[in-house]
Design an enzyme around this catalytic site. Structure first.
Site, PDB file in Angstrom:
ATOM      1  CB  CYS A 154       0.977  -1.581   1.602  1.00  0.00           C
ATOM      2  SG  CYS A 154       2.327  -2.541   0.309  1.00  0.00           S
ATOM      3  CG  HIS A 264      -1.410   0.263  -2.185  1.00  0.00           C
ATOM      4  ND1 HIS A 264      -0.773   1.121  -1.053  1.00  0.00           N
ATOM      5  CD2 HIS A 264      -0.403  -0.615  -2.326  1.00  0.00           C
ATOM      6  CE1 HIS A 264       0.409   0.710  -0.958  1.00  0.00           C
ATOM      7  NE2 HIS A 264       0.653  -0.291  -1.618  1.00  0.00           N
ATOM      8  CD  GLU A 266      -3.532   3.739  -1.006  1.00  0.00           C
ATOM      9  OE1 GLU A 266      -4.098   2.715  -0.324  1.00  0.00           O
ATOM     10  OE2 GLU A 266      -2.258   3.612  -1.100  1.00  0.00           O
TER      11      GLU A 266
END
Ligand SMILES: *[C@@H]1O[C@H](CO)[C@@H](O)[C@H](O)[C@H]1NC(C)=O
Ligand SMILES: *[C@@H]1O[C@H](CO)[C@@H](O)[C@H](O)[C@H]1NC(C)=O
Ligand SMILES: *[C@@H]1O[C@H](CO)[C@@H](O)[C@H](O)[C@H]1NC(C)=O
Length: 336
Positions: A154, A264, A266
């Site tokens: 990001c 993202h 994660e």
């Protein structure tokens, strides 16, 4: 049935499935090539017995908090730490405002670095300063065969685009909280990042909304294509659109272990505070296989701390994350 045979069969089945389905993003030939490569790599494991570092340590950049308070001037969202830990790496926080000498010493102790998402300036923050130093050290090290991966997520992706082009080329997009499927490019078949992904995860990535986007700024395909500094440096693996503007969503450097995702990876496994974060089995596997890829890159690095004491002092285990899910987009945060 042997595992390899099983994998090959799965690949065949998936290829068949794709054969009868119209995909918006991957043409059939592409799928076949991708899956054929997967099948090959599953059937003929690499014979090289090159050395491998099975105790990789990855640095994660801290960034300034919006409203500093005593002992809370910078932070790292814990999901980035869990992401790396889940695939077998340990984490060291890379603090802002360190000296060049301190960053150099850390660079020589770590096996990779991750630039997380967030809200600070990619030009003038402490995060940006540390990112630039690590980027330049990584280019120099990798150029002489000293493998050192750099990963941007990001804001980190945007930082990489800035560092490589020397310009802030971002455009506004309507992508502040939306999960999307990846539109894989034809070139992605030649890429490294998704090579080891199981066929089912790859097909889910191409067809299901399992990549979470939380950004107002994007590198449009048009801007990317207009700058030879970017075009010659990165292979675009996927794009996305906000309905109007197409932007680069995943890229990897051709000649360096430098990787960026505007989305993202994660969050799927580790963040719960927003309704648009996907948690399906394929979404959570995506978190793991992205981490696995990055940690395997770090396993090719042999930097190390001068001694065990220095290593222990640097590890994130020295800090405790705080539960912030009630008021922030992150469940847990490390504050420094
Ligand atoms: C970093 O240094 C600047 C300039 O000295 C200072 O204003 C800022 O508070 C520092 N930030 C952190 C997180 O230490
Ligand atoms: C932005 O995207 C969302 C869907 O993610 C949509 O509901 C909304 O209408 C869009 N806004 C604008 C201004 O296009
Ligand atoms: C995927 O990308 C191609 C160009 O590479 C474009 O023609 C197509 O419209 C895109 N599809 C979506 C769903 O964004």
């Amino acid at each position: 049935m042997s595992l390899q045979h099983q994998q090959f069969l799965n690949v065949r089945l998936t290829a068949h499935y794709f054969g009868g389905t119209s995909l918006h993003s991957l043409d059939n030939m592409h799928i076949f090539t991708l899956l054929f490569n997967l099948a090959l790599s599953a059937t003929f494991p690499s014979c090289s017995s090159a050395k491998r570092n099975d105790a990789p340590i990855i640095g994660v950049l801290a960034q300034e908090v919006f409203e500093p308070q005593p002992h809370m001037t910078s932070y790292i969202a814990a999901s980035y730490v869990k992401f790396l830990e889940s695939a077998g790496a340990r984490v060291v926080p890379v603090m802002v405002n360190q000296t060049l000498e301190e960053y150099k010493s850390l660079f020589n102790s770590l096996n990779g670095v991750l630039y997380p998402g967030g809200g600070v300036s990619i030009v003038s923050s402490g995060y940006a300063t540390a990112a630039k130093i690590f980027y330049e050290l990584a280019i120099e090290a990798n150029s002489r065969g000293d493998h050192f991966p750099v990963w941007g997520t990001c804001l980190g992706f945007e930082e990489l685009a800035y560092l490589t082009s020397g310009e802030n080329l971002l455009s506004h997009t309507n992508t502040s909280g939306v999960a999307l499927p990846l539109n894989f490019t034809k070139e992605s078949r030649d890429g490294r990042m998704f090579k080891g992904f199981p066929a089912d995860v790859l097909s889910a990535l191409a067809t299901e909304a399992i990549t979470e986007n939380s950004h107002q700024w994007s590198l449009t395909t048009e801007s990317f294509n207009s700058r030879k500094e970017l075009k010659n440096f990165y292979r675009v693996l996927s794009t996305n659109t906000d309905g109007t503007t197409e932007f680069v969503s995943t890229m990897e450097a051709y000649k360096f272990p430098i990787y960026g995702t505007q989305w993202h990876p994660e969050k799927n496994a580790f963040e719960w505070s927003r309704p648009y974060i996907p948690h399906s089995p394929a979404a959570v596997k995506t978190t793991f296989y992205m981490a696995d890829f990055l940690v395997n890159e770090a396993r090719q690095s042999f930097h190390r701390f001068e001694n065990e004491e220095e290593e222990k002092k640097a590890l994130i285990y020295n800090y405790n994350p705080v539960y912030t899910g009630v008021k922030s987009a992150f469940e847990q945060i490390y504050f420094f």
